[in-house]
Design an enzyme around this catalytic site. Structure first.
Site, short mmCIF file in Angstrom:
data_model
loop_
_atom_site.label_atom_id
_atom_site.label_comp_id
_atom_site.label_asym_id
_atom_site.label_seq_id
_atom_site.Cartn_x
_atom_site.Cartn_y
_atom_site.Cartn_z
N LYS A 38 0.85 -1.21 0.00
CA LYS A 38 0.00 0.00 0.00
C LYS A 38 0.88 1.25 0.00
CE LYS A 38 -0.33 -0.23 5.06
NZ LYS A 38 -1.17 -0.73 6.18
N ARG A 136 -11.05 -0.18 14.30
CA ARG A 136 -10.92 0.67 13.12
C ARG A 136 -11.99 0.25 12.12
NH1 ARG A 136 -5.03 1.16 10.32
NH2 ARG A 136 -5.46 -1.02 9.79
N HIS A 164 -6.48 -7.51 12.71
CA HIS A 164 -5.28 -6.66 12.72
C HIS A 164 -4.97 -6.27 14.16
CE1 HIS A 164 -2.25 -4.13 10.95
NE2 HIS A 164 -2.80 -3.00 11.33
N ARG A 217 0.96 -10.84 6.94
CA ARG A 217 0.93 -9.64 6.09
C ARG A 217 2.10 -8.75 6.48
NH1 ARG A 217 -4.07 -9.85 8.46
NH2 ARG A 217 -3.65 -7.91 9.59
N TYR A 263 16.26 31.55 5.77
CA TYR A 263 15.12 32.38 6.20
C TYR A 263 15.21 32.66 7.69
CZ TYR A 263 12.88 31.50 1.70
OH TYR A 263 12.58 31.45 0.37
N CYS A 309 14.61 25.06 3.54
CA CYS A 309 13.73 25.77 2.61
C CYS A 309 12.91 24.76 1.80
CB CYS A 309 14.56 26.64 1.67
SG CYS A 309 15.78 27.67 2.49
N MET A 310 12.09 25.26 0.89
CA MET A 310 11.24 24.36 0.12
C MET A 310 12.06 23.41 -0.77
SD MET A 310 8.15 25.22 -2.54
CE MET A 310 7.07 26.00 -1.37
N ASP A 311 13.12 23.94 -1.37
CA ASP A 311 13.86 23.15 -2.36
C ASP A 311 15.33 22.93 -2.00
OD1 ASP A 311 11.52 23.64 -4.08
OD2 ASP A 311 12.33 25.68 -4.08
C1 LIG Z 1 -0.58 -1.77 6.81
C2 LIG Z 1 -1.19 -3.02 7.24
C3 LIG Z 1 -0.40 -4.16 7.44
C4 LIG Z 1 1.11 -4.15 7.40
O1 LIG Z 1 1.58 -3.66 8.63
P1 LIG Z 1 3.16 -3.50 8.91
O2 LIG Z 1 3.20 -3.07 10.32
O3 LIG Z 1 3.64 -2.46 7.98
O4 LIG Z 1 3.76 -4.82 8.65
C5 LIG Z 1 -1.05 -5.35 7.73
N1 LIG Z 1 -2.39 -5.41 7.84
C6 LIG Z 1 -3.18 -4.32 7.68
C7 LIG Z 1 -4.65 -4.46 7.82
C8 LIG Z 1 -2.61 -3.10 7.38
O5 LIG Z 1 -3.39 -2.02 7.23
#
Ligand SMILES: *Cc1c(COP(=O)(O)O)cnc(C)c1O
Length: 385
Positions: A38, A136, A164, A217, A263, A309-311
């Site tokens: 992601k 969540r 999760h 995951r 700045y 700065c920005m750049d």
């Molecule tokens: C982002 C995410 C992960 C991965 O988590 P990490 O801590 O980056 O390994 C796994 N499951 C869900 C639902 C997530 O949103």
């Protein structure tokens, strides 16, 4: 890619990603590794990371949004794709057409999906998300029976169930253990062994291998970053950071004692000082809060001085160096290293944020540290000399 004339770039070592992935594949036993890509692969560039993961044997990628999944499909990625976030009704038939797995996040979502599936297309692939404590998204634990009943009464392809963890990266494991036991009770209600069970993020995959189930995951640690300092300390294998950030000096001058710079002229030279300018600023993700952070020049640490700065930003050298001199902002140079964690500490945030805030203006350039080193040595058939 079009030519880049500015020397500022993020170099992504795909070899490091392969090594981290292979460590997780080894440690997780029979559980497969779902590569979490992601947010443009946590800022590392999703297409290159996805292809690397697939080459390394990954058969499922996870993203957060429907659009991230469609991007991968449009780029020709045919691997299984899981959208872990909530998807709107307008995406349901697209998910069927493009063979994208979506997440059932509530009973209402299931009814919505049942109304929007197209009977003429392949069945909608779903994974059921159970909220065991993150609060969540996901079905509440006491709604699981109803959800499973609804799924079996409708024509979904029920492919997986997951949860999760909120605190898998922390030393205090009380909430984590509560979530594990809640999920255990949920899994017992699913008798179909073809339904994939996955619960672990990077932290859980590192610290709690016993709960790996069918898949883990892995996001942040795929990129060689520990989820928290605690996990970094406790883990029993090495991660290899994939991202380094580098640039070159573009301007050098002597600033006289007492003169201010940048700045606000908030920094004043205490003596005559060699000040170099770097072509990177907050519009690249080098946030103003990084003032005072050190960078590596000729294998030595030197500070960023004055406001960023920005750049552009300025660094104080101990001697005059030429324009074109290499500067390492994140990564290693001459035996010295600056990790993403150091930036995270200075910005009072978590390491996850750092690669994500590097903006599009910073080109991602790919290298592969394993390409040469890992070639197996082959005995020549005949000896010429
Ligand atoms: C982002 C995410 C992960 C991965 O988590 P990490 O801590 O980056 O390994 C796994 N499951 C869900 C639902 C997530 O949103």
């Amino acid at each position: 890619m079009t030519e880049q004339y500015r020397p500022t770039k993020a170099v992504i070592d795909l070899g490091a990603i392969k090594k981290n992935l292979s460590a997780f594949q080894q440690k997780s036993g029979k559980a497969q590794v779902i590569a979490v890509v992601k947010a443009d692969a946590y800022g590392h560039g999703v297409l290159a990371v996805a292809k690397t993961a697939i080459e390394s044997g990954v058969t499922m990628l996870a993203v957060a949004t429907p659009d991230e999944a469609l991007f991968l499909r449009d780029e020709g990625i045919e691997t299984e794709l899981l959208v872990m976030g909530a998807t709107p009704s307008s995406f349901i038939s697209v998910a069927q057409q493009r063979n994208i797995i979506v997440t059932a996040v509530s009973l209402d979502w299931l009814s919505m999906a049942a109304m929007h599936v197209s009977p003429n297309l392949n069945r909608l692939n779903i994974h059921l998300k159970v909220d065991t404590g993150m609060r969540r998204i996901g079905i509440q634990v006491d709604e699981v029976d109803e959800a499973l009943g609804f799924i079996s009464d409708h024509d979904f392809a029920f492919k997986g169930i997951f949860t999760h963890f909120a605190t898998a990266d922390e030393e205090d494991s009380s909430l984590f253990l509560e979530q594990v036991s809640a999920m255990k009770a949920v899994i017992e209600k699913v008798d179909d062994p073809s339904v994939m069970v996955h619960v672990s993020n990077s932290a859980a995959a590192i610290m709690h291998r016993e709960i790996a189930c069918d898949a883990v995951r892995v996001g942040i640690s795929l990129y060689g970053i520990a989820p928290s300092p605690y996990v970094g300390q406790e883990m029993d294998f090495e991660l290899q950071p994939a991202l380094s950030l580098e640039t070159e000096i573009i301007h050098v001058k002597k600033v006289k004692a007492g003169e201010g710079l940048s700045y606000g002229a908030t920094y004043r030279a205490e003596q005559d000082e060699w000040i170099a300018t770097l072509p990177i600023g907050y519009a690249d993700g080098m946030l103003r809060g990084l003032q005072g952070q050190e960078v590596l020049v000729q294998g030595r640490r030197v500070p960023i001085v004055g406001r960023i700065c920005m750049d552009q930003c300025m660094i104080r050298l101990s001697e005059k160096l030429p324009v074109g001199e290499k500067v390492q902002l994140i990564g290693s140079q001459g035996g010295q290293r600056i990790f993403i964690d150091e930036w995270a500490r200075r910005l009072e945030t978590i390491p996850y944020e750092i690669p994500c805030i590097l903006t599009k203006r910073v080109p991602r350039i790919y290298s592969d540290s394993t390409e040469v080193a890992d070639l197996p040595f082959q005995e020549p058939d005949t000896m010429l000399r």
